[in-house]
Design a protein around this motif. Structure first.
Motif, PDB file in Angstrom:
ATOM      1  N   MET A  23      -0.948   0.724  -8.299  1.00 31.50           N
ATOM      2  CA  MET A  23      -1.291   2.151  -8.826  1.00 31.50           C
ATOM      3  C   MET A  23      -1.939   2.941  -7.797  1.00 31.50           C
ATOM      4  N   PHE A  24      -3.248   2.049  -7.648  1.00 27.22           N
ATOM      5  CA  PHE A  24      -4.105   2.949  -6.787  1.00 27.22           C
ATOM      6  C   PHE A  24      -3.383   3.009  -5.193  1.00 27.22           C
ATOM      7  N   LEU A  25      -2.804   2.085  -4.935  1.00 26.40           N
ATOM      8  CA  LEU A  25      -2.105   2.210  -3.407  1.00 26.40           C
ATOM      9  C   LEU A  25      -1.356   3.330  -3.629  1.00 26.40           C
ATOM     10  N   VAL A  26      -0.652   3.508  -4.481  1.00 31.41           N
ATOM     11  CA  VAL A  26       0.579   4.646  -4.581  1.00 31.41           C
ATOM     12  C   VAL A  26      -0.280   5.988  -4.544  1.00 31.41           C
ATOM     13  N   VAL A  27      -1.368   5.967  -5.374  1.00 30.35           N
ATOM     14  CA  VAL A  27      -2.063   7.329  -5.470  1.00 30.35           C
ATOM     15  C   VAL A  27      -2.458   7.665  -3.824  1.00 30.35           C
ATOM     16  N   SER A  28      -3.072   6.534  -3.194  1.00 31.68           N
ATOM     17  CA  SER A  28      -4.043   7.073  -2.090  1.00 31.68           C
ATOM     18  C   SER A  28      -2.820   7.178  -1.011  1.00 31.68           C
ATOM     19  N   ILE A  29      -1.693   6.643  -1.042  1.00 31.92           N
ATOM     20  CA  ILE A  29      -0.611   6.811   0.131  1.00 31.92           C
ATOM     21  C   ILE A  29      -0.063   8.038  -0.202  1.00 31.92           C
ATOM     22  N   LEU A  30      -0.043   8.665  -1.420  1.00 33.46           N
ATOM     23  CA  LEU A  30       0.291   9.920  -1.599  1.00 33.46           C
ATOM     24  C   LEU A  30      -0.595  10.987  -1.234  1.00 33.46           C
ATOM     25  N   VAL A  31      -1.701  10.760  -1.178  1.00 29.45           N
ATOM     26  CA  VAL A  31      -2.972  11.593  -0.614  1.00 29.45           C
ATOM     27  C   VAL A  31      -2.574  11.664   1.080  1.00 29.45           C
ATOM     28  N   TYR A  32      -2.289  10.481   1.383  1.00 22.92           N
ATOM     29  CA  TYR A  32      -2.207  10.229   2.709  1.00 22.92           C
ATOM     30  C   TYR A  32      -1.048  11.201   3.235  1.00 22.92           C
ATOM     31  N   ILE A  33       0.025  11.037   2.710  1.00 26.33           N
ATOM     32  CA  ILE A  33       1.230  11.689   2.896  1.00 26.33           C
ATOM     33  C   ILE A  33       1.011  13.231   2.532  1.00 26.33           C
ATOM     34  N   LEU A  34       0.658  13.478   1.648  1.00 26.48           N
ATOM     35  CA  LEU A  34       0.447  14.884   1.344  1.00 26.48           C
ATOM     36  C   LEU A  34      -0.697  15.941   1.875  1.00 26.48           C
ATOM     37  N   PHE A  35      -1.665  15.195   2.031  1.00 28.46           N
ATOM     38  CA  PHE A  35      -2.746  16.053   2.670  1.00 28.46           C
ATOM     39  C   PHE A  35      -2.731  16.151   4.087  1.00 28.46           C
ATOM     40  N   VAL A  90      -8.696  -4.912  -0.520  1.00 25.47           N
ATOM     41  CA  VAL A  90      -9.662  -5.893  -0.786  1.00 25.47           C
ATOM     42  C   VAL A  90     -10.319  -6.102  -2.002  1.00 25.47           C
ATOM     43  N   TYR A  91     -10.497  -4.867  -2.701  1.00 27.57           N
ATOM     44  CA  TYR A  91     -11.415  -5.037  -3.768  1.00 27.57           C
ATOM     45  C   TYR A  91     -10.712  -5.000  -5.212  1.00 27.57           C
ATOM     46  N   ILE A  92      -9.460  -4.277  -5.322  1.00 27.87           N
ATOM     47  CA  ILE A  92      -8.976  -4.080  -6.525  1.00 27.87           C
ATOM     48  C   ILE A  92      -7.891  -5.529  -6.911  1.00 27.87           C
ATOM     49  N   GLU A  93      -8.241  -5.958  -7.925  1.00 25.18           N
ATOM     50  CA  GLU A  93      -7.321  -7.307  -8.367  1.00 25.18           C
ATOM     51  C   GLU A  93      -6.173  -6.717  -9.306  1.00 25.18           C
ATOM     52  N   GLY A  94      -5.386  -7.512  -9.559  1.00 28.70           N
ATOM     53  CA  GLY A  94      -4.260  -7.465 -10.502  1.00 28.70           C
ATOM     54  C   GLY A  94      -3.450  -6.648  -9.944  1.00 28.70           C
ATOM     55  N   ASN A  95      -2.175  -7.036  -9.679  1.00 28.71           N
ATOM     56  CA  ASN A  95      -1.240  -6.504  -8.766  1.00 28.71           C
ATOM     57  C   ASN A  95      -0.809  -5.044  -9.547  1.00 28.71           C
ATOM     58  N   LYS A  96      -0.818  -4.931 -10.877  1.00 23.33           N
ATOM     59  CA  LYS A  96      -0.440  -3.435 -11.269  1.00 23.33           C
ATOM     60  C   LYS A  96      -1.633  -2.476 -11.061  1.00 23.33           C
ATOM     61  N   LYS A  97      -2.606  -2.782 -11.163  1.00 16.20           N
ATOM     62  CA  LYS A  97      -3.735  -1.816 -10.932  1.00 16.20           C
ATOM     63  C   LYS A  97      -3.571  -1.381  -9.264  1.00 16.20           C
ATOM     64  N   LYS A  98      -3.581  -2.517  -8.516  1.00 12.78           N
ATOM     65  CA  LYS A  98      -3.647  -2.378  -7.046  1.00 12.78           C
ATOM     66  C   LYS A  98      -2.417  -1.281  -6.795  1.00 12.78           C
TER      67      LYS A  98
END
Lengths: 438, 419
Positions: A132-144, A122-130
């Motif tokens: 990047m953040f998605l990859v980080v949080s999905i990694l957290v989702y998978i690994l934690f 919803v909040y992060i604009e700009g595909n690249k940054k979005k």
């Protein structure tokens, strides 16, 4: 409307997570009591891999953390514009809060991680940054994940609590738990569907907008070409106007002086044989007139403005004009003024001056007049001018360059010019001008 | 500075909770079991104003594990607590015990070399220190002097062997009243573990990764046990026989000796015969010692007052006065070697047994230092229970020791490997 749907679904996700935390807290608390009541604590310790979180801490800490997460969303919704620069920071905080919640739930529930993912979408604009953040949080989702973490670390498993119940009870507990987990997943899928639909709609809308814009741009191109054409034409018109003005100036000044000189000289030719003295004085006046004419030419060349008008106000200037004619020719010019003399605007003075100048010139040149009478009548809001001569007149008035120009000048000031002539009974020029008060 | 003082004034005192049980750790009668802690607490509070130490008294030793476990799962465990040997491995495994290495190494006042090495080791789990003992006790051999004198046998020397032990047992095992039943025995309670330890054998890798029940030394110990058992095949020895003065030897903890030797308990419990303590007999491969027992104290890994907890733990295990009180009020031996070997220690030990000289400070230190510290890993207790059952069967049914131990070792290794 769709944006509203997105928010409603997100709020529902928060609610489901709240229920999940509550549910797990109840299980932990109740089981702890059950174990203690049955004096099974020592056996329980034997079967777990790590100390469980203190029961009261589970709901208190995880719900406070969840509330903080909701607060963060609230702040972003309310002050979206102001907090824009720190949106990334918010997303990082979201992820950390979720890690903390997962920690307090003994890594037994990771669905809460879908909340920051939704926030990033919803909040992060700009595909690249979005991404990047998605990859980080999905990694957290998978690994934690309990099963992954427990390879390397000793972790407490909430299942150790659930093992304390009978088979049927366990079925119910797992059933409720799985329904809640699935509900959270389903809501997330809904959320993503709506977001994707929004983007598709947005794209269609953008395409329409683009088409409209393209059309408008094409039209504006054509208008520009038309404008250029128009500007070229009006430039030509200005040139023509200016040429006309120059022609008028020449006609008005030099024409007038030369007329005076020619008429004066004709008189001299007639007089010279019988009255030398008078001829001489006449010649002196003609010389003065020609000098004046020369000056006027110079002035016209430099400023194209009537000299007399520059030095004198209207009435004295006209008086001067009349005196010059009376002195240099055999024509007498009489000036009559009625009403209170008023100061006029420069354009009006000039028009009046030219009007009278034209009248006198015509009367002397074409009418062979002996007397020219000029009437001024100042009214409240108008000025009436009459130039009457007693010359030969003309059967039909052919408006030449001079008269046409005069009519135009009067017309420009919303005035009216009329010319009359009866054959053998002179020529009359009449004009009415509205006066703009100064 | 003023603000800091003001803060100190309004600050609530730090409350340290300790977990203890009522009665003696050594299972001997004790008049005021809390005296040791009460005195330590009042002295500690005097020296550290701003810290209060509390405990709940009344939990019996047999309920203590459950009580502590409930506290732990409710997140309300004491800051410092006693640890029973059977709980230690579990408590370390689930991470409730604070790793003390950091605290010990960074404390310049703490010198571990003043303590018995074995005592320190007893609080270690895979080379990390998770607990420290406040008192220790080695296993000794209780001798019925009256019985031996009646049989014309002198009290064995300090470094006696299994053979000496077996010979005496063989001599005294007989029917005294002529009813056809054997009614006088050599030993009671000499367990397979004592046999293994006196033969200098270890049963497991220290980290519990492997078992050595089939090693020749262990088999030898089991065979010796079978040989002893064969002396009275049809009669079962009980503690009543011992109490009645019909058994020559029984392994005992030092604490039991200290508790029962002086008046009034010596009259109450073993008033019918003269008795003394000597070292255990040694096997061909070992020393005259067995397992070292210790009362461990640990700090909760979740304590809010790590520093204060460590200070108090140190006060219990390292402070001279407190450790001297072990001699005064308890039945263990101080963990500080210099206190055990002090003049006061000597006086206390000789007061226990004024007429004999078997137990003295240097003998105690020697026994403690040679005693065996059992390995610490989570499955230790379960593995031992398995072995206990198998070995009891093997001994009582006179199975082939080598084969039985081979099978047992396989079984235990299997158990250790499966998580």
């Amino acid at each position: 409307m769709n944006h509203k749907n997105v928010n409603v679904i997100r709020m529902m996700m928060f609610f489901v997570n709240f229920i999940v935390i509550l549910f797990m807290s109840i299980i932990i608390y109740e089981t702890t009591e059950l174990i203690c009541d049955h004096s099974m604590a020592r056996d329980f310790l034997e079967n777990i891999k790590f100390i469980p979180t203190t029961p009261w801490k589970v709901p208190v800490f995880s719900l406070v953390l969840l509330a903080t997460l909701i607060l963060g969303v609230g702040i972003r919704e309310k002050f979206g514009e102001y907090v824009r620069p720190v949106l990334y920071l918010f997303s990082i905080i979201d992820i950390m809060l979720c890690i903390a919640i997962m920690y307090y739930l003994n890594m037994s529930y990771k669905g809460v991680m879908l909340l920051p993912i939704a926030n990033i979408v919803v909040y992060i604009e700009g595909n690249k940054k979005k991404y990047m953040f998605l990859v980080v949080s999905i990694l957290v989702y998978i690994l934690f994940d309990y099963d992954i973490f427990s390879i390397k670390f000793n972790l407490f498993s909430i299942n150790d609590y659930i093992q304390h119940y009978t088979f049927t009870q366990r079925l119910y507990i797992f059933g409720i738990r799985n329904v809640l987990f699935s509900l959270n997943d389903v809501l997330f899928i809904f959320f993503m569907m709506i977001v994707i639909q929004n983007q598709v709609d947005e794209r269609v809308r953008l395409k329409d907008l683009y088409d409209t814009l393209y059309q408008a741009a094409e039209e504006s191109k054509i208008s520009t070409i038309q404008l250029q054409e128009y500007s070229r034409k009006s430039e030509d018109m200005v040139k023509t106007k200016e040429r006309n003005r120059l022609a008028r100036e020449i006609h008005d000044t030099i024409g007038h002086t030369l007329t005076g000189i020619a008429t004066g000289l004709e008189a001299c030719i007639e007089m010279i044989d019988w009255d030398n003295k008078k001829t001489k004085s006449q010649m002196i006046k003609i010389a003065e007139l020609s000098k004046e004419g020369l000056l006027e030419v110079r002035r016209s060349v430099s400023a194209l403005r009537p000299d007399a008008m520059e030095r004198l106000s209207l009435i004295p200037a006209i008086q001067k004009l009349a005196d010059n004619i009376t002195d240099c020719t055999r024509t007498k010019v009489q000036l009559h003024i009625e009403g209170t003399i008023k100061k006029l605007w420069i354009e009006e003075e000039e028009t009046v001056y030219r009007f009278i100048q034209e009248g006198i010139t015509n009367a002397v040149r074409h009418g062979k007049a002996k007397v020219i009478t000029i009437h001024f009548q100042f009214d409240h809001s108008t000025i009436k001018i009459e130039v009457i001569d007693d010359g030969i007149g003309c059967p039909a008035i052919e408006e030449g360059f001079g008269l046409t120009h005069i009519r135009e000048m009067v017309g420009l000031l919303n005035g009216k010019a009329e010319f009359f002539s009866q054959n053998g009974a002179g020529f009359t020029m009449y004009a009415v001008l509205p006066i703009r008060w100064r | 500075m003023i603000i800091f003082q003001g803060y100190q004034m309004i600050k609530q005192p730090i409350i340290l909770e300790i977990g203890v049980f009522a009665g003696s750790y050594w299972d001997v009668p004790i008049q005021d079991s809390n005296k040791f802690f009460d005195e330590a607490i009042s002295e500690f509070e005097k020296m550290n104003p701003g810290i209060k130490v509390t405990y709940r008294s009344g939990t019996l030793k047999r309920n203590y594990s459950e009580w502590l476990s409930q506290k732990i799962i409710r997140g309300k465990e004491p800051d410092i607590f006693c640890i029973l040997p059977k709980d230690f491995n579990t408590l370390v495994s689930i991470g409730i015990l604070k790793d003390l290495d950091e605290l010990m190494n960074h404390d310049s006042q703490f010198d571990a070399s003043k303590m018995y090495v074995n005592a320190i080791q007893s609080g270690q789990f895979q080379k990390r220190q998770y607990a420290l003992p406040s008192e220790i006790a080695p296993v000794l051999m209780f001798v019925n002097k009256t019985l031996l004198a009646r049989e014309g046998i002198p009290i064995p020397k300090g470094n006696w062997t299994w053979n000496d032990f077996y010979d005496i047992c063989k001599k005294v095992t007989r029917d005294t009243d002529g009813d056809g039943q054997v009614d006088q025995f050599g030993t009671f309670g000499f367990s397979w573990q004592e046999a293994v330890y006196t033969n200098g054998q270890r049963l497991f890798e220290p980290d519990g990764s492997a078992a050595y029940f089939d090693s020749p030394g262990v088999v030898e110990a089991v065979e010796f046990l079978m040989k002893l058992n064969a002396l009275h095949l049809n009669a079962k020895v009980t503690s009543n026989d011992f109490d009645a003065g019909k058994v020559a030897f029984r392994p005992f903890l030092f604490s039991t000796y200290k508790a029962y030797k002086p008046y009034p308990y010596r009259v109450k419990k073993y008033g019918q015969f003269e008795w003394e303590c000597i070292k255990l007999p040694r096997g061909p491969k070992g020393n005259n010692v067995a397992e070292l027992h210790s009362l461990l104290m640990g700090i909760s890994s979740r304590t809010k007052y790590e520093k204060e907890a460590w200070e108090f733990l140190k006060f219990l295990v390292y402070k001279e006065n407190t450790q001297t009180n072990v001699l005064k009020y308890s039945y263990g031996i101080p963990v500080l070697r210099y206190i055990t070997e002090s003049e006061f220690g000597e006086r206390v030990f000789s007061a226990v047994s004024p007429e004999e000289t078997f137990i003295n400070k240097s003998l105690l230190s020697e026994v403690i230092e040679q005693s065996i510290v059992t390995p610490k890993f989570q499955k230790y207790e379960d593995a031992l229970t398995m072995a206990d059952k198998e070995i009891f069967q093997a001994v009582s049914m006179e199975k082939d020791a080598g084969k039985s131990m081979g099978d047992l070792n396989k079984e235990i290794n299997e158990f250790l490997k499966n998580k």
